[in-house]
Write an enzyme that holds these catalytic residues in place. Structure first.
Site, PDB file in Angstrom:
ATOM      1  N   ASP A 213       0.865  -1.185   0.000  1.00  0.00           N
ATOM      2  CA  ASP A 213       0.000   0.000   0.000  1.00  0.00           C
ATOM      3  C   ASP A 213       0.906   1.241   0.000  1.00  0.00           C
ATOM      4  O   ASP A 213       2.014   1.175  -0.505  1.00  0.00           O
ATOM      5  CB  ASP A 213      -0.955  -0.057   1.199  1.00  0.00           C
TER       6      ASP A 213
ATOM      7  N   HIS B 274       2.006   1.839  -3.289  1.00  0.00           N
ATOM      8  CA  HIS B 274       1.078   2.776  -3.928  1.00  0.00           C
ATOM      9  C   HIS B 274       1.641   4.193  -3.999  1.00  0.00           C
ATOM     10  O   HIS B 274       0.972   5.095  -4.471  1.00  0.00           O
ATOM     11  CB  HIS B 274      -0.266   2.768  -3.197  1.00  0.00           C
TER      12      HIS B 274
END
Ligand SMILES: *[C@@H]1O[C@H](CO)[C@@H](O)[C@H](O)[C@H]1NC(C)=O
Ligand SMILES: *[C@@H]1O[C@H](CO)[C@@H](O)[C@H](O)[C@H]1NC(C)=O
Length: 426
Positions: A234, A257
Site C-alpha cells: 500500500d 502505492h
C-alpha cells in the site's frame, strides 16, 4: 625539520596517552560499557535475563514485559533484544506515562508475531505498541517480522488487522536501523506524536499484500523520515489528518502505492495537514508517485506542500491530486471538500505508465496555488498509450515549460470560494 620533529613528538605523546587511558577504561567491563553507551546510564535489561528463550517457538511475551518494567523505572536505561535469537512475542504494550525518560530499546535480534488466531483474541489494533513515553528510541540491526501472510489471506484471523509497530502519544521518538517486514497491516505508525525521527530503516512486504502501508502518520507534528527503503503493498508513506511540519527525504519507495497525503475527510470529517516537504525520493513500479487524496464531503485543508527532486520509474501516475477518492466504492456527489492549496512540484522526472499528471479537483472547492517547475515525465516502454495530463478545477502556475506540456492547469484564482474559507477552520 624542526616542525617534523615536533609533530612526531606530539604523535608519540598522543599514542602513549591513548594507550594509558585505554588501560584504565577499557580493561574493566564497566569502563567499556561506559564508553559504548553515552550518555546513557549503564542500566541494561536483557530480555534473556528475564526468561526469554529466543528459540522462535516459546512465548517470550512475559520476559519482554518484565525487562520493560525494570527499564521503565530507570532513566536512560536500555532494553536489550540480542542478536542471534528469535523471540516470539504476542501483542504487547510498552507503556508510560510513568516510565522514566530516555529509554532505548536496542533491537539486534528478531521479533516474530504469532500466527495462530488464538493469540489475537477478537483482534487488536497493534502488535507492538509504545505509548505515552518521553524520549523513546528503538534502534539496532534487528528485525520485526509480522508473519503477515496468514492475515493477508484473511481466512482464520480476526477481521481487525494489527499495525506491526505503533507509537502513540509520545514525544521525542527515534526509530533507526531496524527492519520491519511482512506486517499484518501497516508496518510503522505514529499517532499523536511530536518530534519524531525515523532513519536507516527498511519496511518490506510483498507488493500484493493488502493494506501494508510502510509508515503511517496521524495527528503528529515535527516528523522527519530519511535514508529509508520502503517496499510494501500500500502507501509507502501515508500522511493523515492532524499532521504538520513533516519532512521526508532520501527515501526509496517501491513496490507500493506511492506517498500519499490522505486519504482525508472520509465520512464528512475535518482534516488538516500543513507544511509537508518531500525531497530526494525515488518511486519505482508504484501506483502513484506523490499523491493527495481526499473524500468528497470533507472539510479542512491541505496547505503548504513541496514535492522536490522526485525520481519516478515505471510509475502509473507520478503526480496526482484526487478529490474524488472513494476507495473503490462509488463517490456520492458532495458540496464540500478538503481544500488543497499551495502544492509545489519541483524537479519531478522519470517515466510513467498510465498518466503523467492528474489533478482531479472539487467542483466546489477547486485546488489553488499549484506550481509546476521542471517537470519531465515520459511514457515508459511498459506503458500504454497515454491520455496526457488531466486537470479539473486546478489553478496555479507553470514556472517552466514541462514535458509533456501541461496546458490544462488554469492560471490565477477561481471565482468560487477556493481554499480560504476552509483553511481558516484548521
Ligand atoms: C515546516 O516544517 C519544518 C520541518 O520539516 C520546520 O523546520 C519549519 O519550521 C516548518 N515551517 C513552519 C512555517 O512552521
Ligand atoms: C455532481 O454535481 C454536479 C453539479 O451539481 C454535476 O454537474 C455532476 O454531474 C454531478 N456528478 C455526479 C457524479 O453526480
Amino acid at each position: 625539520m624542526k616542525s617534523f620533529k615536533l609533530n612526531t613528538f606530539r604523535l608519540i605523546t598522543a599514542i602513549a596517552f591513548a594507550v594509558w587511558f585505554s588501560r584504565f577504561e577499557i580493561c574493566s567491563a564497566r569502563g567499556w560499557r561506559k564508553l559504548q553507551a553515552s550518555p546513557a546510564s549503564a542500566a541494561t535489561y536483557n530480555v534473556l535475563d528475564y526468561g526469554a528463550k529466543g528459540d522462535g517457538r516459546a512465548d517470550d511475551t512475559q520476559a519482554f514485559q518484565k525487562a520493560w518494567a525494570a527499564a521503565c523505572n530507570v532513566e536512560s536505561s536500555t532494553v536489550v533484544v540480542p542478536s542471534g535469537s528469535v523471540f516470539l512475542v504476542k501483542p504487547i504494550s510498552f507503556s508510560g506515562p510513568n516510565c522514566a525518560q530516555n529509554i532505548v530499546f536496542q533491537l539486534d535480534g528478531k521479533i516474530i508475531a504469532p500466527t495462530s488466531s488464538a493469540a489475537w483474541g477478537s483482534g487488536t489494533l497493534q502488535w507492538l505498541e509504545f505509548t505515552k513515553l518521553t524520549k523513546i528510541t528503538i534502534r539496532g540491526k534487528g528485525t520485526i517480522d509480522g508473519q503477515g501472510s496468514v492475515w493477508w489471506q484473511g481466512d482464520k484471523m480476526p477481521s481487525t488487522k494489527p499495525t506491526a509497530l505503533r507509537f502513540y502519544g509520545s514525544d521525542g521518538v527515534v526509530v533507526s536501523g531496524i527492519t520491519i517486514q511482512n506486517s499484518q497491516q501497516t508496518h510503522l505508525k505514529f499517532d499523536d506524536c511530536t518530534n519524531v525521527q525515523v532513519y536507516d530503516i527498511t519496511a518490506s512486504s510483498p507488493g500484493d499484500s493488502p493494506n501494508t502501508d510502510g509508515i503511517h502518520l496521524q495527528n503528529s507534528q515535527g516528523v522527519v523520515i530519511y535514508s529509508s527503503t520502503l517496499a510494501c503493498g500500500d502507501d509507502c508513506i501515508s500522511i493523515q489528518t492532524g499532521c504538520s511540519n513533516i519532512y521526508v527525504h532520501n527515501v526509496d519507495c517501491g513496490p507500493g502505492h506511492g506517498l500519499s497525503i490522505g486519504s482525508l475527510g472520509k465520512g464528512n470529517t475535518k482534516a488538516c495537514v500543513s507544511n509537508v516537504t518531500v525531497r530526494d525520493v525515488t518511486f519505482q513500479n508504484t501506483m502513484t508517485g506523490v499523491r493527495i487524496k481526499t473524500w468528497p464531503g470533507g472539510f479542512g485543508s491541505v496547505q503548504d506542500v513541496l514535492f522536490s527532486n522526485i525520481q519516478v520509474s515505471d510509475v502509473e501516475t507520478p503526480i496526482m491530486i484526487d478529490q474524488y477518492y472513494c476507495d473503490g466504492s462509488k463517490c456520492r456527489n458532495a458540496s464540500s471538500a478538503v481544500a488543497v492549496a499551495g502544492v509545489n512540484y519541483l524537479n519531478v522526472k522519470g517515466t510513467y505508465t498510465v498518466e503523467p499528471v492528474r489533478f482531479a479537483c472539487s467542483d466546489n472547492m477547486p485546488c489553488t496555488g499549484i506550481t509546476l517547475d521542471t517537470i519531465q515525465l515520459e511514457l515508459s516502454q511498459k506503458g500504454q498509450d497515454s491520455n496526457g495530463p488531466f486537470c479539473w478545477e486546478a489553478y496555479g502556475e507553470l514556472k517552466t515549460q514541462t514535458v509533456p506540456p501541461i496546458n490544462c492547469l488554469q492560471t490565477g484564482n477561481p471565482s468560487k470560494n477556493g481554499a480560504g474559507a476552509n483553511a481558516d477552520s484548521c
